[in-house]
Design a protein around this motif. Structure first.
Motif, PDB file in Angstrom:
ATOM      1  N   UNK A 111      43.215 -31.342 -13.111  1.00  0.00           N
ATOM      2  CA  UNK A 111      42.165 -32.253 -13.578  1.00  0.00           C
ATOM      3  C   UNK A 111      41.715 -31.853 -14.982  1.00  0.00           C
ATOM      4  N   UNK A 112      41.604 -30.555 -15.226  1.00  0.00           N
ATOM      5  CA  UNK A 112      41.209 -30.084 -16.554  1.00  0.00           C
ATOM      6  C   UNK A 112      42.202 -30.559 -17.619  1.00  0.00           C
ATOM      7  N   UNK A 113      43.480 -30.376 -17.362  1.00  0.00           N
ATOM      8  CA  UNK A 113      44.504 -30.776 -18.326  1.00  0.00           C
ATOM      9  C   UNK A 113      44.425 -32.267 -18.624  1.00  0.00           C
ATOM     10  N   UNK A 114      44.294 -33.071 -17.564  1.00  0.00           N
ATOM     11  CA  UNK A 114      44.292 -34.524 -17.740  1.00  0.00           C
ATOM     12  C   UNK A 114      43.018 -35.009 -18.438  1.00  0.00           C
ATOM     13  N   UNK A 115      41.874 -34.393 -18.105  1.00  0.00           N
ATOM     14  CA  UNK A 115      40.633 -34.825 -18.750  1.00  0.00           C
ATOM     15  C   UNK A 115      40.597 -34.404 -20.217  1.00  0.00           C
ATOM     16  N   UNK A 116      41.118 -33.222 -20.517  1.00  0.00           N
ATOM     17  CA  UNK A 116      41.165 -32.790 -21.919  1.00  0.00           C
ATOM     18  C   UNK A 116      42.070 -33.703 -22.737  1.00  0.00           C
TER      19      UNK A 116
END
Length: 218
Positions: A111-116
């Motif tokens: 989720x972190x990768x996609x939101x960033x």
């Protein structure tokens, strides 16, 4: 090679824990000039989402999930240097972490990768996060969203505790609270008063964008 077929093969490489194939296919996607973030979302993350479903259905267990995540990370190492992050004025601010007592952070990291890559300002608290930290950091950075995950039933109640603490401080309405993870369900989200529950990383980004848009319009 057809792009959708390539994405499907990358997903299958993650599910089947085929490291060498993941390397070959991710490099192939770069050769075809496919945006790295698209390959991550439609290939690697889609595959890991299926792994999550297999875990929930008890077809896969933690050793398989961790091995699949190793394959995923091998692909990410190839693609992440090529990600073109969106530049956004006044970005959505997200505080994210794995609740206290749980050290399983695969889903949170996705989720972190996609939101960033979507241009969000992400404050990653990591794993085994003391519950008060979610609120303290959200207050400090002026976050819009608090996102919590867990892969363990024994730590699920920590999510409700955070929401109750927000209410006790009379700041519940300042934040949208989104939760996710293997044992989490829509019913649990409704029961504890969370604003959203999502199954995978791609859906999480879509829901955050949708809720943020609704907040602006209202």
């Amino acid at each position: 090679m057809d792009i959708q077929k390539l994405f499907k093969k990358i997903s299958e490489a993650v599910i089947e824990m085929e490291d060498d194939l993941a390397v070959e296919l991710c490099n192939k996607s770069l050769e075809l000039l496919i945006p790295a973030e698209e390959t991550i979302a439609e290939g690697l993350v889609s595959g890991m989402d299926i792994v999550g479903q297999l875990y929930e259905e008890q077809e896969y267990f933690l050793p398989e999930v961790l091995t699949c995540s190793d394959t995923l990370n091998i692909g990410l190492d190839i693609l992440k240097p090529h990600i073109k992050t969106e530049t956004v004025d006044n970005p959505i601010k997200v505080v994210i972490g794995v609740v206290e007592g749980d050290t399983h952070d695969i889903g949170k990291n996705l989720v972190k990768i996609m939101t960033e890559s979507a241009g969000f300002e992400v404050h990653d608290l990591g794993r085994d996060v003391p519950l008060q930290d979610f609120i303290d950091v959200a207050e400090k950075v002026g976050a819009n969203f608090i996102c919590m995950s867990t892969l363990m039933t024994t730590t699920m109640t920590g999510m409700k505790t955070v929401i109750d603490m927000l209410k006790a401080r009379d700041i519940r309405e300042k934040y949208k609270v989104m939760i996710g993870g293997g044992p989490i369900s829509q019913k649990f989200a409704d029961d504890i008063g969370a604003d959203a529950y999502t199954v995978g990383a791609n859906e999480a980004v879509k829901r955050i964008k949708k809720m943020a848009l609704v907040s602006v319009e209202s």
